[in-house]
Design a protein around this motif. Sequence first.
Motif, PDB file in Angstrom:
ATOM      1  N   LEU A   1       1.266   4.136  -2.948  1.00 15.17           N
ATOM      2  CA  LEU A   1       1.029   5.369  -2.691  1.00 15.17           C
ATOM      3  C   LEU A   1       2.230   6.379  -3.077  1.00 15.17           C
ATOM      4  O   LEU A   1       2.048   7.577  -3.676  1.00 15.17           O
ATOM      5  CB  LEU A   1       0.660   5.985  -1.227  1.00 15.17           C
ATOM      6  CG  LEU A   1      -0.554   5.410  -0.859  1.00 15.17           C
ATOM      7  CD1 LEU A   1      -0.977   5.151   0.710  1.00 15.17           C
ATOM      8  CD2 LEU A   1      -1.777   6.306  -1.325  1.00 15.17           C
TER       9      LEU A   1
ATOM     10  N   TYR B   1     -13.986  15.945   1.614  1.00 15.54           N
ATOM     11  CA  TYR B   1     -13.080  14.593   1.922  1.00 15.54           C
ATOM     12  C   TYR B   1     -13.444  14.050   3.077  1.00 15.54           C
ATOM     13  O   TYR B   1     -14.569  14.717   3.817  1.00 15.54           O
ATOM     14  CB  TYR B   1     -11.490  15.548   2.505  1.00 15.54           C
ATOM     15  CG  TYR B   1     -10.654  15.823   1.103  1.00 15.54           C
ATOM     16  CD1 TYR B   1     -10.045  15.086   0.350  1.00 15.54           C
ATOM     17  CD2 TYR B   1     -10.665  17.270   0.710  1.00 15.54           C
ATOM     18  CE1 TYR B   1      -9.491  15.281  -0.849  1.00 15.54           C
ATOM     19  CE2 TYR B   1     -10.334  17.673  -0.491  1.00 15.54           C
ATOM     20  CZ  TYR B   1      -9.469  16.533  -1.159  1.00 15.54           C
ATOM     21  OH  TYR B   1      -9.054  17.252  -2.292  1.00 15.54           O
TER      22      TYR B   1
ATOM     23  N   ASN C   1      -6.240  13.726  -2.529  1.00 20.40           N
ATOM     24  CA  ASN C   1      -6.898  12.464  -2.538  1.00 20.40           C
ATOM     25  C   ASN C   1      -5.638  11.330  -2.409  1.00 20.40           C
ATOM     26  O   ASN C   1      -6.102  10.420  -1.503  1.00 20.40           O
ATOM     27  CB  ASN C   1      -7.200  12.196  -4.051  1.00 20.40           C
ATOM     28  CG  ASN C   1      -8.543  13.072  -4.296  1.00 20.40           C
ATOM     29  OD1 ASN C   1      -9.111  13.638  -3.548  1.00 20.40           O
ATOM     30  ND2 ASN C   1      -8.876  13.123  -5.749  1.00 20.40           N
ATOM     31  N   ILE C   2      -4.570  11.507  -2.672  1.00 21.22           N
ATOM     32  CA  ILE C   2      -3.420  10.412  -2.528  1.00 21.22           C
ATOM     33  C   ILE C   2      -3.306  10.504  -0.873  1.00 21.22           C
ATOM     34  O   ILE C   2      -3.061   9.708  -0.406  1.00 21.22           O
ATOM     35  CB  ILE C   2      -2.181  10.703  -3.232  1.00 21.22           C
ATOM     36  CG1 ILE C   2      -2.453  10.444  -4.817  1.00 21.22           C
ATOM     37  CG2 ILE C   2      -1.217   9.895  -2.752  1.00 21.22           C
ATOM     38  CD1 ILE C   2      -1.338  10.927  -5.580  1.00 21.22           C
ATOM     39  N   SER C   3      -2.873  11.868  -0.564  1.00 20.38           N
ATOM     40  CA  SER C   3      -3.034  12.003   1.090  1.00 20.38           C
ATOM     41  C   SER C   3      -4.129  11.417   1.789  1.00 20.38           C
ATOM     42  O   SER C   3      -3.840  10.897   2.978  1.00 20.38           O
ATOM     43  CB  SER C   3      -2.729  13.409   1.362  1.00 20.38           C
ATOM     44  OG  SER C   3      -1.523  14.220   0.874  1.00 20.38           O
ATOM     45  N   GLU C   4      -5.213  11.618   1.315  1.00 18.95           N
ATOM     46  CA  GLU C   4      -6.379  11.088   2.003  1.00 18.95           C
ATOM     47  C   GLU C   4      -6.537   9.467   1.960  1.00 18.95           C
ATOM     48  O   GLU C   4      -6.591   8.805   3.163  1.00 18.95           O
ATOM     49  CB  GLU C   4      -7.580  11.390   1.444  1.00 18.95           C
ATOM     50  CG  GLU C   4      -9.129  10.983   2.074  1.00 18.95           C
ATOM     51  CD  GLU C   4     -10.281  11.434   1.455  1.00 18.95           C
ATOM     52  OE1 GLU C   4     -11.169  11.636   2.062  1.00 18.95           O
ATOM     53  OE2 GLU C   4     -10.137  11.473   0.195  1.00 18.95           O
ATOM     54  N   SER C   5      -5.911   9.066   0.973  1.00 15.87           N
ATOM     55  CA  SER C   5      -5.899   7.715   0.778  1.00 15.87           C
ATOM     56  C   SER C   5      -4.701   6.970   1.864  1.00 15.87           C
ATOM     57  O   SER C   5      -4.938   5.915   2.387  1.00 15.87           O
ATOM     58  CB  SER C   5      -5.680   7.037  -0.429  1.00 15.87           C
ATOM     59  OG  SER C   5      -6.617   7.229  -1.476  1.00 15.87           O
ATOM     60  N   ALA C   6      -3.795   7.536   2.036  1.00 12.67           N
ATOM     61  CA  ALA C   6      -2.524   7.403   2.884  1.00 12.67           C
ATOM     62  C   ALA C   6      -3.147   7.372   4.124  1.00 12.67           C
ATOM     63  O   ALA C   6      -3.085   6.411   5.010  1.00 12.67           O
ATOM     64  CB  ALA C   6      -1.638   8.325   2.526  1.00 12.67           C
ATOM     65  N   TRP C   7      -3.980   8.376   4.684  1.00 14.95           N
ATOM     66  CA  TRP C   7      -4.290   8.470   6.076  1.00 14.95           C
ATOM     67  C   TRP C   7      -5.418   7.362   6.170  1.00 14.95           C
ATOM     68  O   TRP C   7      -5.338   6.765   7.361  1.00 14.95           O
ATOM     69  CB  TRP C   7      -5.193   9.948   6.261  1.00 14.95           C
ATOM     70  CG  TRP C   7      -5.973  10.078   7.443  1.00 14.95           C
ATOM     71  CD1 TRP C   7      -5.524  10.164   8.635  1.00 14.95           C
ATOM     72  CD2 TRP C   7      -7.303   9.739   7.598  1.00 14.95           C
ATOM     73  NE1 TRP C   7      -6.479  10.156   9.598  1.00 14.95           N
ATOM     74  CE2 TRP C   7      -7.544   9.990   8.950  1.00 14.95           C
ATOM     75  CE3 TRP C   7      -8.375   9.371   6.809  1.00 14.95           C
ATOM     76  CZ2 TRP C   7      -8.627   9.741   9.598  1.00 14.95           C
ATOM     77  CZ3 TRP C   7      -9.538   9.071   7.434  1.00 14.95           C
ATOM     78  CH2 TRP C   7      -9.657   9.362   8.778  1.00 14.95           C
ATOM     79  N   ILE C   8      -6.212   7.222   5.269  1.00 17.47           N
ATOM     80  CA  ILE C   8      -7.120   5.951   5.555  1.00 17.47           C
ATOM     81  C   ILE C   8      -6.280   4.730   5.834  1.00 17.47           C
ATOM     82  O   ILE C   8      -6.619   3.970   6.859  1.00 17.47           O
ATOM     83  CB  ILE C   8      -8.051   5.906   4.262  1.00 17.47           C
ATOM     84  CG1 ILE C   8      -9.294   6.999   4.331  1.00 17.47           C
ATOM     85  CG2 ILE C   8      -8.770   4.526   4.368  1.00 17.47           C
ATOM     86  CD1 ILE C   8     -10.068   7.122   3.101  1.00 17.47           C
ATOM     87  N   SER C   9      -5.479   4.225   5.066  1.00 15.55           N
ATOM     88  CA  SER C   9      -4.711   3.093   5.188  1.00 15.55           C
ATOM     89  C   SER C   9      -4.096   3.298   6.769  1.00 15.55           C
ATOM     90  O   SER C   9      -3.786   2.306   7.326  1.00 15.55           O
ATOM     91  CB  SER C   9      -3.560   3.051   4.108  1.00 15.55           C
ATOM     92  OG  SER C   9      -3.997   2.569   2.903  1.00 15.55           O
TER      93      SER C   9
ATOM     94  N   SER D   1       0.989  -1.136  -0.024  1.00 11.63           N
ATOM     95  CA  SER D   1       0.021  -0.010  -0.121  1.00 11.63           C
ATOM     96  C   SER D   1       1.071   1.277   0.009  1.00 11.63           C
ATOM     97  O   SER D   1       0.552   2.082  -0.765  1.00 11.63           O
ATOM     98  CB  SER D   1      -0.898  -0.007   1.209  1.00 11.63           C
ATOM     99  OG  SER D   1      -2.173   0.162   1.085  1.00 11.63           O
TER     100      SER D   1
END
Length: 158
Positions: free
Chosen positions: A51, A145, A99-107, A47
Amino acid sequence: MKLEKLNQWLSLLANFVVVAGIVFLGIEIRQNSAELEQNTAAVGSDSFFQLNLALDSRYRMMAQDPNLAELVENGYNSPQMLSELEQAQFDAWIRADLNISESAWISYSRGIIPENDFNGIRSATCDRITSTGGRAFWEDNARVYASGFVDYVATWCF
């Protein structure tokens, strides 16, 4: 009397089998837990790699295109210099970044990415979002977001 002794021995043997089964079950659970931890670490690593790959490709594009580099630089630091079209382009750029940062935060929030790996993304996100243009974008668009991500940004970046 013999039947009673036999019943006692059979009861003792049954109890032993139950205890052995419980011990065996404990060993299996421990092995499965270790395997699950290894799988989770592998997923987290993949993951994080994906990212980083997404972010890397964006910055490679910027390095190869001086017009894009100027647009992004002006968007972050001097948004008043942007035309309406350039502002729309910058908004698309920062939206994709966040959006990439949000995906990283979710992970990260799900325990897929460990904190020490996430710290670099957090720092880069805060650098972008606290710039003049980043802050303006965030104030206008934070609502799109995830609420947890918005709270996270407020806590760590402002």
